[in-house]
Design a protein around this motif. Structure first.
Motif, PDB file in Angstrom:
ATOM      1  N   ALA A 115       1.251  -1.330  -0.085  1.00 35.78           N
ATOM      2  CA  ALA A 115      -0.398  -0.154  -0.252  1.00 35.78           C
ATOM      3  C   ALA A 115       0.755   1.134  -0.453  1.00 35.78           C
ATOM      4  CB  ALA A 115      -0.945  -0.110   0.760  1.00 35.78           C
ATOM      5  N   ALA A 116       0.428   2.752  -0.624  1.00 33.73           N
ATOM      6  CA  ALA A 116       0.988   4.025  -0.474  1.00 33.73           C
ATOM      7  C   ALA A 116      -0.168   4.152  -0.644  1.00 33.73           C
ATOM      8  CB  ALA A 116       2.071   3.858  -1.661  1.00 33.73           C
ATOM      9  N   LEU A 117       0.361   5.716   0.182  1.00 38.37           N
ATOM     10  CA  LEU A 117      -0.538   6.391   0.460  1.00 38.37           C
ATOM     11  C   LEU A 117      -0.735   7.407  -0.801  1.00 38.37           C
ATOM     12  CD1 LEU A 117      -0.111   7.172   4.546  1.00 38.37           C
ATOM     13  CD2 LEU A 117      -2.136   6.419   3.631  1.00 38.37           C
ATOM     14  N   PRO A 118      -1.835   8.862  -0.665  1.00 37.47           N
ATOM     15  CA  PRO A 118      -1.759   9.310  -1.951  1.00 37.47           C
ATOM     16  C   PRO A 118      -0.648  10.283  -1.961  1.00 37.47           C
ATOM     17  CG  PRO A 118      -3.851   9.304  -0.674  1.00 37.47           C
ATOM     18  CD  PRO A 118      -2.775   8.396  -0.300  1.00 37.47           C
ATOM     19  N   PRO A 119      -0.353  10.723  -3.261  1.00 34.20           N
ATOM     20  CA  PRO A 119       1.151  11.640  -2.889  1.00 34.20           C
ATOM     21  C   PRO A 119       0.700  13.495  -2.434  1.00 34.20           C
ATOM     22  CG  PRO A 119       0.218  11.316  -5.005  1.00 34.20           C
ATOM     23  CD  PRO A 119      -0.330  10.145  -5.026  1.00 34.20           C
ATOM     24  N   ASN A 120      -0.763  13.262  -2.255  1.00 32.04           N
ATOM     25  CA  ASN A 120      -0.980  14.439  -1.618  1.00 32.04           C
ATOM     26  C   ASN A 120      -1.412  14.346  -0.461  1.00 32.04           C
ATOM     27  OD1 ASN A 120      -3.001  13.558  -2.202  1.00 32.04           O
ATOM     28  ND2 ASN A 120      -4.542  15.366  -3.031  1.00 32.04           N
TER      29      ASN A 120
END
Length: 261
Positions: free
Chosen positions: A172-177
């Motif tokens: 998983a990766a959080l959104p860039p913003n």
């Protein structure tokens, strides 16, 4: 001088222009008005917990309140152990005790803004993750009143990133913003990415570089992130977030969840 001109041009293209577009969209959509009375009820993204026996893990994100939504999203975590008849929502906020439990509906709109599904896991996969997540929440280093900092962190996104990091290899990766996600919550400025597929360099959350198979390529300048997802082609831009294909983890888990209903 040529290198400097190219650097400035790239900065304008990948950082300033996306933020300007995000600001225009904010004005055009009229978001942020009457935020105190905005809808915070369920967005209908989760089934009734009492009617859904399998374990559940969800990460949601939605634009932050008022003008700050131009730049960033607020993310939160939802957990339901197998057989539990209710969800538990965890937010990290600037008011009261930083770790806020069930302060809002699990899949609630964030002051009127529709949540985005960032990560989903169900059944045995979710059950495997939950103990490590609960331990990370209990041991979170920035859990005292006054620890919250909007920028560069620790903030809501720092908290969720730390909990996700506690599960080895979680794709998983959080959104860039999700500004604050790269703040070194454990004090390590150089570390493996949460998925274990790459490296992250974070200069106190003010600048950094991420290279990972799940996280892609990300350049952090003053908390704003631009980059590329090479695994599932997408562009990552400040303010605008991810533009392109959905992350594999979200898509696969979402399909598995839908198949159970």
């Amino acid at each position: 001088m040529k290198i400097l001109r190219w650097s400035l041009a790239l900065f304008a293209l990948f950082f300033l222009l996306p933020l300007a577009i995000s600001a225009l969209l904010y004005q055009f959509n009229g978001v942020g008005t009457a935020w105190r009375t905005a809808d915070r009820g369920s967005a209908g993204l989760l089934p009734a917990a009492s009617q859904h026996r399998p374990a559940v893990v969800r990460v949601f994100a939605a634009p932050t309140v008022r003008w700050r939504g131009i730049f960033a999203v607020h993310s939160w975590l939802v957990i339901k152990p197998e057989g539990a008849d209710s969800y538990t929502r965890y937010d990290y906020t600037a008011w009261g005790a930083p770790i806020r439990v069930n302060g809002f509906a699990a899949d609630g709109r964030w002051f009127g803004r529709m949540p985005e599904l960032v990560f989903a896991a169900d059944g045995a996969e979710a059950a495997r993750m939950i103990p490590a997540m609960q331990a990370a929440i209990a041991d979170y280093a920035w859990a005292n009143q006054g620890d919250y900092r909007v920028w560069p962190g620790p903030n809501s996104n720092t908290f969720v990133a730390a909990v996700l990091d506690a599960v080895p290899g979680l794709p998983a990766a959080l959104p860039p913003n999700a500004i604050g996600k790269d703040f070194p919550h454990d004090g390590r400025w150089l570390r493996l990415t949460g998925s274990g597929t790459g490296l992250r360099l974070s200069l106190g959350g003010y600048a950094g570089l991420t290279l990972g198979w799940v996280e892609g390529v990300e350049v952090n300048l003053l908390g704003a992130v631009a980059g590329l997802d090479l695994r599932r082609p997408a562009v990552k831009l400040p303010g605008l977030g991810r533009i392109g294909m959905a992350p594999v983890a979200t898509a696969q888990a979402g399909q598995a969840f839908s198949a159970q209903h």
